[in-house]
Design an enzyme around this catalytic site. Structure first.
Site, short mmCIF file in Angstrom:
data_model
loop_
_atom_site.label_atom_id
_atom_site.label_comp_id
_atom_site.label_asym_id
_atom_site.label_seq_id
_atom_site.Cartn_x
_atom_site.Cartn_y
_atom_site.Cartn_z
N HIS A 183 -20.09 11.99 76.58
CA HIS A 183 -20.79 10.72 76.80
C HIS A 183 -19.81 9.68 77.35
O HIS A 183 -18.62 9.92 77.49
CB HIS A 183 -21.39 10.21 75.49
CG HIS A 183 -22.59 10.97 75.02
ND1 HIS A 183 -23.88 10.56 75.24
CD2 HIS A 183 -22.69 12.14 74.32
CE1 HIS A 183 -24.72 11.42 74.71
NE2 HIS A 183 -24.02 12.40 74.15
N GLU A 240 -16.52 10.04 73.85
CA GLU A 240 -16.96 8.90 74.65
C GLU A 240 -15.88 8.59 75.68
O GLU A 240 -14.80 8.11 75.34
CB GLU A 240 -17.20 7.68 73.76
CG GLU A 240 -18.36 7.83 72.78
CD GLU A 240 -19.70 7.52 73.42
OE1 GLU A 240 -19.72 7.05 74.58
OE2 GLU A 240 -20.73 7.76 72.76
N ALA A 284 -28.77 9.44 81.15
CA ALA A 284 -28.79 9.47 82.61
C ALA A 284 -27.74 8.57 83.27
O ALA A 284 -27.15 8.94 84.28
CB ALA A 284 -30.19 9.09 83.10
N ARG A 285 -27.50 7.41 82.71
CA ARG A 285 -26.65 6.43 83.39
C ARG A 285 -25.16 6.68 83.20
O ARG A 285 -24.33 6.01 83.82
CB ARG A 285 -26.99 5.03 82.88
CG ARG A 285 -26.71 4.80 81.39
CD ARG A 285 -27.34 3.51 80.94
NE ARG A 285 -27.09 3.22 79.52
CZ ARG A 285 -27.68 2.23 78.86
NH1 ARG A 285 -28.54 1.44 79.51
NH2 ARG A 285 -27.42 2.02 77.60
N GLU A 286 -24.81 7.65 82.36
CA GLU A 286 -23.40 7.90 82.06
C GLU A 286 -22.81 8.88 83.08
O GLU A 286 -22.51 10.03 82.77
CB GLU A 286 -23.29 8.42 80.62
CG GLU A 286 -23.77 7.38 79.61
CD GLU A 286 -23.86 7.91 78.18
OE1 GLU A 286 -23.40 9.04 77.93
OE2 GLU A 286 -24.40 7.18 77.31
#
Length: 336
Positions: free
Chosen positions: A253, A293, A132-134
């Site tokens: 991500h 990432e 969620a925070r990405e």
């Protein structure tokens, strides 16, 4: 000929009154105009807001792309044929969206398909926002969609290869990071003590092994059992039907520091993390499966400064174009 143009413009004007809720069935045409008379003809059609001209060229032999709604396509094609304007349909369905499931809190889990038509073509699949925070991950997915459907120069990228993206795979958690706890990572399903599970530890391949936790308050809690979360079930169910033509799976991500990317096995470069979506994709037969990432905000962690968002998604888009080129070269028989 003027009468036919007016008739088409009138027809298109009649449907403006209704709200457009989707672009389902809209086609994008690529036109080649060769004379000033043909350019003038298209100029008359530009006055109607329902024909969306993506190209504004007024030079002969330079392609002009236009998006046309379903109710006007027959008349539009008739007009082009009568005037001997060369055209091709470069997108059969401008935007295909699908609700593949609902989150624990009943939010849509939306999937976007971008295709020039046909079936069983090699497909690039990407999930984003599973953590969620990405926040930069959904931004990346949306930028890919934007470049494919609104930038006509990228039409070749979906001519032979389909694209399927889930912009926000964990919508409850994503909403919670905006309304309550910015650093929330998991889903929002209920448990006896703490909310949620890490959806990227919840997939049913080596579930519950190294790099995951059995403690429900842990950020890497793997869930009560494999696929306990409805969000991961939705992805599993989609892959069960479509994995045979998905050739490349990318889990988007964040974050790592800087913009120099290191390529390798994530268990060696980062850490072990059983139950992830990319490993599960590989286990169901998808030949190429990766996690990317994206950069974070340096000392700001996951909060990438707004002024850095565009440069991050732009440079990563170049990587996705390389993904496409590899998939097309490896899986598309260009001689057919």
């Amino acid at each position: 000929m003027k009468l036919l143009v007016v008739k088409l413009v009138t027809l298109l004007s009649l449907v403006v009154a209704g709200d457009i809720v989707s672009y389902d069935g809209y086609k994008v045409y690529r036109l080649i105009v060769t004379t000033s008379a043909e350019i003038d003809l298209l100029s008359e059609l530009r006055n109607d807001q329902r024909i969306d001209f993506w190209s504004r060229h007024r030079i002969p032999n330079v392609p002009v792309d236009a998006m046309v709604p379903p109710d006007a396509q027959t008349e539009f094609e008739t007009l082009l044929k009568i005037n001997a304007i060369t055209y091709e349909v470069i997108i059969n369905n401008f935007e295909e969206t699908e609700i593949i499931g609902r989150s624990f809190e009943r939010r849509n889990i939306t999937l976007v398909t971008i295709s020039s038509g046909g079936s069983n073509k090699p497909t690039i699949f990407a999930d984003a926002g599973i953590h969620a925070r990405e926040w930069i991950a959904p931004s990346m997915a949306l930028y890919i969609i934007n470049q494919l459907v609104e930038n006509a120069t990228n039409a070749h990228l979906y001519a032979n290869v389909d694209w399927v993206l889930i912009p926000v795979a964990n919508p409850d958690g994503y909403e919670f990071t905006h309304s309550n706890t910015r650093m929330w990572r998991k889903t929002r399903s209920t448990a006896t003590i703490c909310y949620g599970a890490d959806p990227n530890r919840n997939f049913g391949y080596h579930w519950g092994e190294s790099g995951s936790s059995t403690w429900q308050c842990d950020d890497i809690f793997a869930g009560r059992h494999a696929f306990s979360e409805v969000e991961t079930q939705a992805i599993r169910n989609y892959l069960a039907i479509h994995s045979h033509h998905i050739k490349l799976y990318v889990a988007i991500h964040s974050h790592v520091n800087g913009t120099n990317y290191t390529v390798g096995n994530s268990a060696e470069l980062l850490y072990t993390s059983a139950g992830c979506s990319d490993d599960y994709a590989k286990s169901v037969g998808i030949e190429l499966s990766y996690t990317i990432e994206l950069p974070g905000g340096g000392t700001s962690g996951f909060d990438l400064p707004p002024e850095d968002i565009l440069s991050t998604v732009e440079e990563t888009w170049e990587g996705f174009k390389a993904y496409h080129q590899y998939v097309e070269n490896k899986f598309v028989n260009l001689t057919n």
